[in-house]
Design a protein around this motif. Structure first.
Motif, short mmCIF file in Angstrom:
data_model
loop_
_atom_site.label_atom_id
_atom_site.label_comp_id
_atom_site.label_asym_id
_atom_site.label_seq_id
_atom_site.Cartn_x
_atom_site.Cartn_y
_atom_site.Cartn_z
N ASP A 399 0.84 -1.20 0.00
CA ASP A 399 0.00 0.00 0.00
C ASP A 399 0.88 1.26 0.00
O ASP A 399 1.98 1.26 0.57
CB ASP A 399 -0.92 0.03 1.22
N TYR A 439 -4.68 7.07 -2.37
CA TYR A 439 -4.29 5.84 -1.70
C TYR A 439 -4.15 4.76 -2.77
O TYR A 439 -5.12 4.43 -3.47
CB TYR A 439 -5.32 5.42 -0.65
N PHE A 441 -3.68 1.02 -3.46
CA PHE A 441 -3.82 -0.27 -2.81
C PHE A 441 -2.80 -1.27 -3.37
O PHE A 441 -2.42 -1.20 -4.54
CB PHE A 441 -5.23 -0.81 -3.02
N THR A 450 -6.58 2.68 -7.25
CA THR A 450 -6.26 3.92 -6.57
C THR A 450 -7.55 4.65 -6.21
O THR A 450 -8.43 4.81 -7.07
CB THR A 450 -5.39 4.84 -7.45
#
Length: 835
Positions: A399, A439, A441, A450
Motif C-alpha cells: 500500500d 491511496y 492499494f 487507486t
C-alpha cells in the motif's frame, strides 16, 4: 446513455478479471514472497548487440522518484529503496528506452540490455494514471516529450516548444504569450500542471501565457482528451503536465548552464541550475532570465508592444527514506510583458502609442523605442509564487499513500494609464490552496486500484485597481474518484469514475470616481447610493459525474491497438459567468452570462501503432461531443454595425451551444539506417457548432471558433558523431511545416475570418563536444525558423484581428507572425561525485 456506456465498460472490466485473471509474469520475483521493507537495485547496462557497457545510462523509478546513473563500466546502484513492485525505466541517448516491472526486496541485482534506437520507444508516463505505465500499455491518449526534443527545437516559450506535436497548437499574442490548445480546445478546457500540481493563474485570460520557467522543464506529458477523472474541472479536453528537472542521483552533484540568443527580437535568455543528493537528502536551485525587444516581420516591421522581461527562480529540498519520500518546492515567476493594441498611423502604417488618458491624439513610436529592451509604461506584470509539498508514504504490504499540498499566489497588474502609469488598471490577486490525496492499494489479482480526492479553494480579489472586468470571488472544488488498471498478458484495461462539485460565489461591486485621479474606484456603504453597480452578488454550485474506460492490446512488440471513452466536466469560469468591462490587452468589452450550465464532453478515441526497426506508424481517430459548449461572440446592432459600449473596443458576449469536434492524427517515421530519420505527421480537426434546440444555426455560425487548420510537418534529420572532432549526439536537420487554409471559421458578425494557407522552412544543426576522455564539455545548437521569411498569419494568432483600418491600402489587415528567426544556444552540463 453516455453515463451508461462508461458504467457498462467498467462492469465488463470486472468480468474480464474473472475470466482472464492470472499472475503478472513480468515480476522478477514471486509477488507473494515476504518483503523485508528495504531494497537496493544494482546491475549493469550494456549494448544488446555488442555487449559493451553504456556509460551514463539513466535508471529511474517514477513511482518513488529515485534514480541512478551508470558509471564508465555501465554499472549502477541505487540508494536504499522501500520494498515494492515498481516499473524501472532505463534510458540512454541513441538506445530504446527499456521498462521492466521488478519486485524490489533486499539486494536485487538486475542487468539491462538496451537495443540501438532506430525508432522512438514507448516511454513511461505518470500523468492521469493509477501508476507509472508505459505509453503502449495505457489506453489514455497520451504523448511524452523529452528534454532532447525541447532543447533541439527553436521556441520562444514552453507552450511554443510543444506546439508542433501532432494535435497540439497554441493561441498566441506575440512570442512570449501562448496558451495550449489540444484538438481544437483550449483556455479553461485544458489543465496545465507543473510537476503534477494544477497551474492556477487567471487562465481564463488569453493575453498572458503559462507562468512557468521554460528552462526548468525536463519533460512534458500531454493527455489528448478528457482527464477530469484524475483532475476534475478544467481538464475537459486534456492536460499538459510540465515536469521539471529531477534532482541528482544519490552521491552525485549535477548542474547545467544554458545561454540562448535569438536574432528576430534580439532575445537573450539563460538559466543556471545546481543539484545534489547525499544519503537520501536532495536539494536543487535554479535561476533563469529572458528578455526581448519587439519581434518583426516583413509586412509590419517591428511589432510595438511585444517586448518582455522575465525572471524565474526555484528551489527544492527533499528526503528519501525507507518510509518513502517528502519534498518541499518553491517557485517564483516574474514577467513584465508589454500589451499590444495594434494602433497605427493611417498614412504610414507605423505603430502608434497612447500618450494621454483621453487618447484623442497618438504619437508614432520612434524606431529607437521599437528596438529597445526597456519595457514601456503601458504593460502588464504577472507574478506567480508557488509552494508545494509532495509526500509519498510506503505503508507496507504494497500500500502507498501520497499527500500533495500546494499554495499559489498569482498577482497580475495591467498598467493602462499613460500619465499616472504607476497606478494599475486591472489588478487581480488570486490565492489558491490545492490538495491531492491518493491511496494506492496493494495489487490484488493484478488489479492496481487507486482511490483519491483532490480539489482546491480559491480567493480572487480585484478591488485594488481602477478597471474591473470580473468581480472578486471565492470558490471551492472537491472531487473523490476511483481508478483501476489490470494487465492480462497482452491486454491492459483501465478506467474509473469521479464526482465533482464546485461551490462558487462572486461579490457585488459599486464604483465611483476617485476625486484625486478621476479613475474608478470601489465604494462601499452609503457611498453606493447613486454609484455605478458593476457586479451583483451571485452564487451557484456546479457538479457532475465523469469517468473513463479503455483498453490496449499489444498483438506483438510491433503492433498495438488502444481505445478509450472518457467523459469530461468543466464548470464555467469567472469571466464566462460575470465579466462586465474592458479586458485590457484584447480590445474587447467582455460580457458574461450567469445562466450557464457546466460543460460535459464525451470523447471516443481509437489508435493503432506499428513499429519495426525501420518504420514507426501511428494512426489516431477521435470524436468529441460537448454539451453546453461556451464560446465568445461579437455583438452587433440591428443594422450590422458593431455594438459599442466603450469606444475603441468591440463588444463580445459568451454564448453556449452543442459542439462536435472530430479528427485524426497520422504519424509516419522512416529510419532506413540508424543515423537517418525521416519523420512526418499530419493533424486534422474539425469543429461543428450544433446550436441549441429550436434555433437554426446560420451558415456563418456553423463552425466552432479557434479550430486550427489541417497541418503537417516533415523533417529529415541526420545524426552523426566524430571521435576525431570530439563530437557526440550530433545532428543536422531540415523541416517543412505546411498549413492549409482555414475556411471553416466562425464567421458570424465578423468574430473570425478565414486564414490563408502557408508553408514554413526550418533547419538546425547541433551536437555535444567532449574532452579526450569522452566527458561532455558543452552542447551547441544553431536553429532557424521561417528561414525564407514568409509573411503569414496563424489562424490562432490573436494579433491577426488587431486592425484599426480594415481594407487598408497595403492589402494586409492585422498583425502578422514572426519572420525569420535564428537561435544560438549553448548548454554546459556539470557533474560531480559528492560521496
Amino acid at each position: 446513455m453516455k453515463k451508461n456506456s462508461i458504467l457498462l465498460l467498467l462492469i465488463t472490466f470486472v468480468h474480464c478479471s474473472i475470466a482472464f485473471g492470472q499472475p503478472n509474469l513480468t515480476d522478477t520475483k514471486n509477488p507473494g514472497e515476504k518483503k523485508t521493507g528495504k531494497a537496493v537495485l544494482s546491475g549493469k547496462i550494456t549494448d544488446a548487440t555488442t555487449g559493451s557497457p553504456i556509460s551514463g545510462a539513466n535508471v529511474f523509478i517514477h513511482d518513488i522518484r529515485v534514480g541512478a546513473v551508470a558509471d564508465n563500466n555501465g554499472v549502477f546502484k541505487t540508494a536504499q529503496l522501500p520494498s515494492g513492485t515498481y516499473i524501472v525505466e532505463v534510458s540512454s541517448v541513441g538506445y530504446k528506452s527499456l521498462a521492466e516491472n521488478i519486485l524490489l526486496d533486499g539486494d536485487v541485482t538486475h542487468d539491462f540490455k538496451l537495443e540501438v534506437n532506430y525508432t522512438e520507444a514507448s516511454e513511461v508516463v505518470v500523468t492521469g494514471l493509477s501508476k507509472a505505465t508505459q505509453i503502449k500499455r495505457s489506453p489514455v491518449p497520451i504523448v511524452s516529450i523529452s528534454r532532447e526534443y525541447l532543447t533541439s527545437n527553436l521556441s520562444t516559450n514552453i507552450i511554443d516548444a510543444i506546439s508542433k506535436v501532432p494535435g497540439i497548437r497554441g493561441v498566441t499574442t506575440g512570442p512570449n504569450v501562448s496558451k495550449p490548445f489540444i484538438r481544437g480546445l483550449g483556455f479553461n478546457r485544458i489543465l496545465s500542471l507543473y510537476d503534477g500540481v494544477r497551474q492556477e493563474g487567471q487562465q481564463w485570460g488569453d493575453e498572458h501565457g503559462i507562468e512557468v520557467d521554460q528552462y526548468s522543464i525536463q519533460k512534458v506529458e500531454i493527455i489528448k482528451g478528457p482527464a477530469s477523472l484524475s483532475y476534475g474541472s478544467d481538464a475537459l479536453a486534456g492536460v499538459v503536465n510540465l515536469i521539471p528537472t529531477q534532482p541528482a542521483p544519490d552521491g552525485k552533484m549535477i548542474g547545467d548552464i544554458t545561454t540562448d540568443y535569438q536574432t528576430n527580437n534580439k532575445y537573450i535568455g539563460g538559466s543556471a541550475m545546481l543539484s545534489g543528493t547525499k544519503k537520501g537528502f536532495e536539494w536543487m536551485g535554479r535561476l533563469s532570465h529572458k528578455q526581448a525587444t519587439n519581434y518583426m516581420n516583413k509586412f509590419d516591421g517591428r511589432v510595438f508592444g511585444t517586448s518582455f522581461n522575465e525572471t524565474d527562480a526555484s528551489a527544492f529540498l527533499g528526503i528519501h527514506r525507507q518510509w518513502g519520500y517528502s519534498s518541499l518546492n518553491f517557485v517564483l515567476f516574474d514577467d513584465q510583458q508589454e500589451i499590444p493594441d495594434g494602433s497605427r498611423d493611417s498614412a504610414s502604417r507605423k505603430f502608434t502609442r497612447q500618450i494621454s488618458e483621453e487618447d484623442t491624439v497618438r504619437e508614432i513610436v520612434p524606431d529607437a523605442d521599437l528596438q529597445s529592451y526597456k519595457i514601456t509604461p503601458l504593460h502588464q506584470r504577472v507574478q506567480h509564487y508557488r509552494v508545494y509539498w509532495n509526500n509519498n508514504f510506503i505503508l507496507g504490504k504494497g500500500d502507498r499513500l501520497t499527500v500533495n499540498l500546494a499554495y499559489q499566489r498569482s498577482v497580475r497588474r495591467e498598467f493602462s494609464h499613460p500619465v499616472l502609469f504607476n497606478i494599475p488598471g486591472l489588478y487581480l490577486q488570486l490565492n489558491s490552496y490545492n490538495y491531492d490525496i491518493k491511496y494506492y492499494f496493494a495489487e490484488l489479482n493484478n488489479w492496481a486500484i487507486t482511490a483519491g480526492i483532490n480539489g482546491m479553494y480559491q480567493s480572487n480579489t480585484v478591488t485594488n485597481g481602477t478597471e474591473f472586468v470580473i468581480p472578486s470571488y471565492h470558490q471551492f472544488d472537491v472531487g473523490p474518484f476511483l481508478q483501476a488498471k489490470k494487465s492480462f498478458g497482452k491486454l491492459d484495461i483501465a478506467g474509473g469514475i469521479r464526482f465533482d462539485t464546485r461551490s462558487f460565489k462572486n461579490f457585488e461591486l459599486y464604483t465611483g470616481s476617485d476625486p484625486v485621479t478621476g479613475f474608478d474606484k470601489p465604494v462601499y456603504g452609503t457611498d453606493t447610493i447613486g454609484a455605478n453597480k458593476v457586479f451583483s452578488n451571485y452564487s451557484k454550485t456546479f457538479s457532475g459525474f465523469t469517468g473513463s474506460a479503455g483498453l490496449t492490446y499489444n498483438f506483438s512488440d510491433k503492433l498495438s491497438l488502444k481505445t478509450n471513452i472518457a467523459r469530461g466536466f468543466r464548470a464555467p469560469n469567472i469571466s464566462e459567468i460575470s465579466a462586465n468591462g474592458v479586458h485590457p490587452g484584447t480590445n474587447i468589452y467582455q460580457l458574461g452570462n450567469p445562466n450557464f450550465k457546466p460543460e460535459f464532453s464525451l470523447q471516443e478515441d481509437i489508435g493503432l501503432t506499428y513499429t519495426t526497426k525501420h518504420i514507426a506508424a501511428t494512426f489516431n481517430l477521435f470524436n468529441n461531443s460537448i454539451a453546453n459548449y461556451i464560446y465568445n461572440q461579437k455583438l452587433v446592432n440591428p443594422d450590422g454595425t458593431d455594438f459599442v459600449i466603450v469606444p475603441g473596443n468591440q463588444t463580445f458576449q459568451f454564448q453556449a451551444a452543442k459542439g462536435h469536434l472530430y479528427g485524426t492524427e497520422l504519424i509516419l517515421d522512416i529510419h532506413p539506417v540508424k543515423t537517418v530519420h525521416f519523420e512526418n505527421s499530419l493533424s486534422i480537426v474539425y469543429g461543428d457548432n450544433k446550436g441549441v434546440p429550436g434555433k437554426t444555426v446560420t451558415p456563418d455560425a456553423k463552425y466552432l471558433p479557434f479550430i486550427p487548420p489541417t497541418h503537417g510537418i516533415s523533417e529529415l534529420r541526420l545524426d552523426f558523431s566524430s571521435k576525431s572532432a570530439h563530437i557526440v549526439k550530433g545532428f543536422i536537420k531540415a523541416q517543412v511545416e505546411y498549413y492549409a487554409a482555414q475556411n471553416r471559421a466562425y464567421l458570424e458578425f465578423g468574430t473570425e475570418t478565414p486564414t490563408p494557407g502557408y508553408s514554413l522552412f526550418n533547419a538546425g544543426i547541433g551536437g555535444t563536444f567532449t574532452n579526450k576522455t569522452g566527458k561532455p564539455i558543452f552542447s551547441l545548437y544553431i536553429m532557424g525558423n521561417n528561414l525564407f521569411d514568409v509573411a503569414y498569419q496563424d489562424h490562432l494568432n490573436r494579433l491577426k484581428y488587431f486592425e484599426d483600418y480594415p481594407g487598408n491600402f497595403t492589402g494586409h489587415d492585422g498583425i502578422f507572425n514572426m519572420g525569420r528567426n535564428i537561435s544560438f544556444k549553448i548548454d554546459i552540463p556539470l557533474s560531480y561525485d559528492s560521496k
